[in-house]
Enzyme design. Sequence first.
Site, PDB file in Angstrom:
ATOM      1  N   ASP A  12     -61.916  23.581 -19.814  1.00 14.18           N
ATOM      2  CA  ASP A  12     -63.135  22.801 -19.574  1.00 14.18           C
ATOM      3  C   ASP A  12     -64.231  23.721 -19.027  1.00 14.18           C
ATOM      4  O   ASP A  12     -63.936  24.819 -18.520  1.00 14.18           O
ATOM      5  CB  ASP A  12     -62.810  21.696 -18.563  1.00 14.18           C
ATOM      6  CG  ASP A  12     -64.040  20.923 -18.147  1.00 14.18           C
ATOM      7  OD1 ASP A  12     -64.713  20.369 -19.032  1.00 14.18           O
ATOM      8  OD2 ASP A  12     -64.335  20.883 -16.935  1.00 14.18           O
ATOM      9  N   ASP A  14     -67.887  22.537 -17.202  1.00 14.34           N
ATOM     10  CA  ASP A  14     -68.527  22.141 -15.935  1.00 14.34           C
ATOM     11  C   ASP A  14     -67.499  21.598 -14.953  1.00 14.34           C
ATOM     12  O   ASP A  14     -66.759  20.669 -15.252  1.00 14.34           O
ATOM     13  CB  ASP A  14     -69.617  21.090 -16.197  1.00 14.34           C
ATOM     14  CG  ASP A  14     -70.647  21.034 -15.069  1.00 14.34           C
ATOM     15  OD1 ASP A  14     -70.424  21.673 -14.025  1.00 14.34           O
ATOM     16  OD2 ASP A  14     -71.663  20.354 -15.234  1.00 14.34           O
ATOM     17  N   LYS A 185     -62.799  14.316 -25.084  1.00 15.56           N
ATOM     18  CA  LYS A 185     -61.792  14.071 -24.044  1.00 15.56           C
ATOM     19  C   LYS A 185     -62.088  12.749 -23.333  1.00 15.56           C
ATOM     20  O   LYS A 185     -63.246  12.470 -23.088  1.00 15.56           O
ATOM     21  CB  LYS A 185     -61.837  15.220 -23.015  1.00 15.56           C
ATOM     22  CG  LYS A 185     -61.542  16.593 -23.580  1.00 15.56           C
ATOM     23  CD  LYS A 185     -61.709  17.690 -22.544  1.00 15.56           C
ATOM     24  CE  LYS A 185     -63.164  17.919 -22.165  1.00 15.56           C
ATOM     25  NZ  LYS A 185     -63.386  19.051 -21.249  1.00 15.56           N
ATOM     26  N   ASP A 210     -60.968  20.272 -14.371  1.00 13.84           N
ATOM     27  CA  ASP A 210     -61.170  19.779 -13.006  1.00 13.84           C
ATOM     28  C   ASP A 210     -61.159  18.265 -12.919  1.00 13.84           C
ATOM     29  O   ASP A 210     -61.187  17.710 -11.821  1.00 13.84           O
ATOM     30  CB  ASP A 210     -62.531  20.269 -12.482  1.00 13.84           C
ATOM     31  CG  ASP A 210     -63.683  19.581 -13.218  1.00 13.84           C
ATOM     32  OD1 ASP A 210     -64.404  18.783 -12.592  1.00 13.84           O
ATOM     33  OD2 ASP A 210     -63.847  19.818 -14.415  1.00 13.84           O
TER      34      ASP A 210
END
EC number: 3.1.3.-
Length: 257
Positions: A12, A14, A185, A210
Amino acid sequence: MDLEKYKGYLIDLDGTMYKGKIKIPAAKRFIERLQEKDIPFLFLTNNSTQTPEAVVENLGMNFDIHVGVENVYTTALATADYVADLDENKRKVYAIGELGLKQALMDKGFRFEEVTPDYVVVGLDYDVTYHKFELATLAIKRGAKFIGTNPDTNLPNERGLVPGAGSVIALVERATQQVATYVGKPEKIIMEKALKKMNMKADDVIMVGDNYNTDIKAGIASDIDTLLVYTGVSTREDVAKEKIKPTYEINSLDEWQ
């Protein structure tokens, strides 16, 4: 924790590689370890607004993370790949979205059609208007297949949690009484397309992110091992309440050597 346990990494952006405009120094070191070991990796982002070239430029200029466009797979690219594979004879699309999405569709040979498209594709559009919603709604009512880039209702930026693609798509869902087919996602479509791009199987790779609700759920849905790093959205308190835990949980990517 062995960096070389997996043949490939899905990562991922950000919250994992950076936080808004803030650097995460461990992220740069993590990518450099993968590059040193020649381990393939693909950045998987639900952001459909940017081209891969813009993502690469942002990583290099602002975060000192140096990669190529071949390392970037946006939800725009995944959406274009998905729609292109549905029917090779259908190439008319109406799209609500930014350059990243429209460029990805054009690169797959789609032409834009407002009245009788085969598909209506909706993503985040910073200049969306009633007229665009009207065209999308009417086309879906006429029989166009309705596809959404990703379900994120909000985007975190320096001003707070602003509307995301999911909020834009929700308006069209409400107007058409139809639910979009989502690509990004935590859906499986983007994961399947990413594995195909990497030429790997689910048990060859690990999903690093995250956000439990997008990154980790995407991995779980696709039988891919997951690594949750606590540098972004999810907290240990959040994840403790979940029935299915990530395969691994770490506080910093420096722990993954």
